[in-house]
Write an enzyme that holds these catalytic residues in place. Structure first.
Site, PDB file in Angstrom:
ATOM      1  N   LYS A  67       0.818  -1.217   0.000  1.00  0.00           N
ATOM      2  CA  LYS A  67       0.000   0.000   0.000  1.00  0.00           C
ATOM      3  C   LYS A  67       0.850   1.264   0.000  1.00  0.00           C
ATOM      4  CE  LYS A  67      -3.744  -2.434   2.382  1.00  0.00           C
ATOM      5  NZ  LYS A  67      -4.406  -2.709   3.685  1.00  0.00           N
ATOM      6  N   TYR A 243      -2.291  -0.254  11.491  1.00  0.00           N
ATOM      7  CA  TYR A 243      -3.701  -0.347  11.887  1.00  0.00           C
ATOM      8  C   TYR A 243      -3.883   0.168  13.317  1.00  0.00           C
ATOM      9  CZ  TYR A 243      -3.054  -3.520   7.995  1.00  0.00           C
ATOM     10  OH  TYR A 243      -2.692  -4.060   6.812  1.00  0.00           O
ATOM     11  N   VAL A 261      -0.151  -8.733   6.317  1.00  0.00           N
ATOM     12  CA  VAL A 261      -0.535  -9.988   6.986  1.00  0.00           C
ATOM     13  C   VAL A 261       0.296 -11.178   6.550  1.00  0.00           C
ATOM     14  CG1 VAL A 261      -2.924  -9.371   7.509  1.00  0.00           C
ATOM     15  CG2 VAL A 261      -2.390 -10.460   5.320  1.00  0.00           C
TER      16      VAL A 261
END
Lengths: 308, 308, 308, 308
Positions: A67, A243, A261
């Protein structure tokens, strides 16, 4: 700088007994079947020296680490108008939460939660086909890492496509607020593919070097982004890169970073070095448990921290 | 370093036409009646040089900026067990939101939102009377700023006590989850008083200098906190210091900072300087509008940023 | 109607083996020390016949059942403007939730959740002292039940006052939105006292008879409210009378009713009878577990339901 | 009963000046292009007499009213295990909210919000193809209304399919929690088609008559559901039939009912009659504004209310 190699080796050695801790992501077989005891670390200083240990040259699925690359691309295409489509605040929520989207009419809080990265995929598409956009992303990452061998694992992308219901929910939800301009399938096609990039720690550290060096790749001399933009991407990684564990990471490690992840974390010590670590077991926020520890040790032993 | 004085003067000059923008806090008369065109800025470098402009020696109500001092005190008393009572994640919500508290059983997300600072007041009390705790806080701030003239404005404390319904709600809510150990009135007594500290920009910059200098006041030579703790307090300010505008502040300014509804912001350029600005008009997140701009200009012109 | 006595006796007998199930409210000693095996039921038909079994003449703390009486009083004083202060929709949340209040600026969803009943206490005060308002409530309930012996248990009121942090939070929160017109302490004084009313099943059934008989007490002939208002109070009990178990109660029992954490439930079969049951053990929504079952059995055996 | 015709005519006459109020649903062209001044009402008593006025024989898109029919079918197939998949509590939220789903792991609050009806479509599918399930639903509604001419408007279904992003979001979200057993496309295929049923007020009133008559169609003599189930479906309509306007509808009208964004409302006066009204303009909860008023007038003038 033999010290840095000793530090990296020491981290590798000290973490051996703990390898396997955490919970490996298991929502697709390609992630579930990874050996939970894998561990790699690569540090590249801004003068180009490489220090590594463990499985630092084994490719893994970088997932959300990607990202950072798509955000950089989107900023290149759309500049500050990117922020009309996605915020830049920590969300205070899990990576795949939809609650905030309902309360804020489909505008994601930041580009590093799933919803935000989906909005960024929409911006990277910019009228092109998914295939073209994916091609552009791969070329950009190869350029950053100066390594033409980097590729997407198509089986990972396919699995995500087949089971990524939550991401379909997020994308359709944003679409219902008129916040996506391309078809949901196209946007998610781009998203699932960039998350399926397979890279080694060394490749990842290479590709992050421009963020440690004021926006210029110090090895090739190419300017990737302006100095201001490099600073700002670092700021976003620090506040939003992990996060609802971002505050914790800033507190313990003190470096901008982005996790995935697949167990990878890419981090930046501005002016000093870029780092990539990999260990598949995740903590309860979905960030690599051992990888976070490795970075905490590295920061403590090198004294690298943006906070002093 | 005459440059820095020129920069500070330049910021003061350039912002003149915009003074008065934003919305002055009006929930108590003492804040509402402040002249909205006030503006002060003080920069103190780690070698003790002071650069200032505007109303930098006019005392104002530091409000939530004081939360950095009480957190530092609480960490001194309770060490890392402090974090059993309050988290260290950005909340993603407004400074006075109660929603997160209900979902997380009365444990505030971080020490800089109101609920978290109230929990910290409970920790600072530690069995003492409110009067004793308030005395300790004042002595600590005077010690940090090396200035015995710093005092609390009792009329501000009294007004908050009389009308701070939202804070009474937060404290009682936490109490209902067994998350406060002292009577609500005592805890809020401490909280309202430390928020009522009146300080000048120069005093505030002085008191933050230890955070710019690895935990040691470089002027007095006193060690206030360990180097690690200084880094960590800076990390908390960067991720949580401006409520749901923290990401924005990190993006634009790139320095750890803490704002208050009185219009003050205290910021830290690690290794370089501490800064305090003051301008009463607030933006929609409750942070000083002109103060944020001043810090953005300062960071841009000095190149100070933790992110490169 | 000997059948009804047989039904009531049968319910009493069939539930014997289950007495003690559920969790007795324990947040104040006065509720915690009640014998969990108590069970009472009283049915009064609109022609004045009384059918009862078990501990139907033992007083218990009616708690939130009292909210029906204060709502009736508030409507009498303020008419439909009452609804400017409190909504009439099910909340979808727990009885003491504060989340909805934040999202809807301090206006409670309905008069039967805690926040809503606190707003109603504010309306009942209407410029009077708490003592006067409490006196008015007692007189009203005595008038409804035609029984001068009904009283408040002062030790219950005192305990709630000392430990009702959640209610202090709710009241202060509403106050912070300007949604209470009297001091928080006064409003909660009224609220805690009416919740501390001690009544027997028989007294409670008596006091609800006007809602079963179109707004008129059929025994005394006194009109309490208009027929329309009686219908509307019944509607509110049906949609909101059991917190986030209201849908379940409507589904299983099919009668308007209001529960309290003391284990009481008051219910109404329009045109037929009023009912009160009491059993201290609560289900996970905070409603009497055995009491709900007793009403489900009564509805099934009598065929009473508003839905056919 | 000539009175009832007079009442119905009177309502029609009195509402003439207000026709056109409210906001016509415009998310698909088929709904947006309906004449906003349409108004129809049909009352059918349990002895089969029909009273109607206005556009009572013009078909319109029944949309969410159809959820009552699919719930009835699902209960027929799955009995009380239906409630493992969907709750029966008012949601306190808008018809298309996704927030509650995230907090409760993909289990919708009740079968009448969109998410709940999608779960019910999954249950109606029960291993069949979407075409078979849709066929079964049409046959069931024709059977209830005793009218073979009832059909689905395929252009409505197609439009919803093309633009129903929010419903795709809800379905994918539930799927991500493993709460749907058929492919999302199949489930939504069924859902979009039953919402696209076109019926007149008279057909709709006919099809609801079994709910007014204890589960048996009094005209054909066919038992549709048991008396208990009829009561329970009525209970669900009363507590959940109008989204977050359900409490309001119970308060003002006092009859179980179900609304749709096409402007239709189907209501039931148990033991007396079934009713259908239609007027396209919606209030802020998404229920027919004039239709709600018509039912309030009907209830007031007939004295029909489940609450007395």
């Amino acid at each position: 700088m033999e010290d840095l190699q000793a530090i990296v080796d020491g981290i590798h050695a000290k973490l051996q007994p703990r390898l396997g801790e955490g919970k490996v992501a298991d929502y697709i077989p390609q992630l579930a079947h990874v050996d939970p005891k894998k561990f790699g670390i690569t540090v590249i200083t801004v003068d180009g020296k490489v220090f590594k240990a463990g499985d630092s040259d084994t490719p893994f699925s970088i997932q959300s680490v990607s990202k950072v690359f798509t955000l950089t691309l989107a900023l290149g295409k759309h500049g500050e108008t990117t922020w009309n489509r996605v915020g830049r605040e920590p969300s205070g929520s899990a990576f795949n939460s939809i609650v905030q989207l309902e309360h804020e009419e489909g505008k994601p809080r930041n580009p590093f939660i799933n919803a935000g990265a989906i909005a960024i995929s929409d911006l990277v598409l910019a009228g092109h086909t998914p295939r073209e956009a994916i091609g552009e992303i791969i070329r950009f990452v190869r350029y950053l890492a100066d390594d033409e061998s980097i590729a997407i694992d198509p089986s990972v992308a396919k699995s995500e496509q087949a089971t990524g219901y939550r991401n379909f929910a997020l994308a359709n939800f944003m679409r219902s607020f008129g916040k996506l301009t391309h078809p949901v399938e196209h946007v998610l096609g781009v998203y699932f593919h960039h998350c399926a990039l397979a890279m080694t720690c060394t490749q990842l550290a290479h590709s992050a070097l421009f963020l440690a060096a004021g926006g210029r790749n110090p090895l090739t001399g190419h300017r990737v982004v302006s100095e201001q933009r490099a600073r700002r991407i670092n700021a976003l990684m620090l506040t939003c890169g992990h996060y609802d564990g971002s505050g914790e990471f800033a507190y313990r490690v003190g470096l901008p970073g982005k996790s995935g992840v697949g167990g990878g974390i890419m981090a930046v010590a501005p002016g000093k070095a870029s780092v990539a670590v990999w260990s598949p077991g995740l903590n309860h926020n979905g960030n690599s448990l051992i990888g976070s520890l490795a970075l905490e040790m590295l920061a403590a032993e090198t004294g690298w921290s943006v906070f002093d």
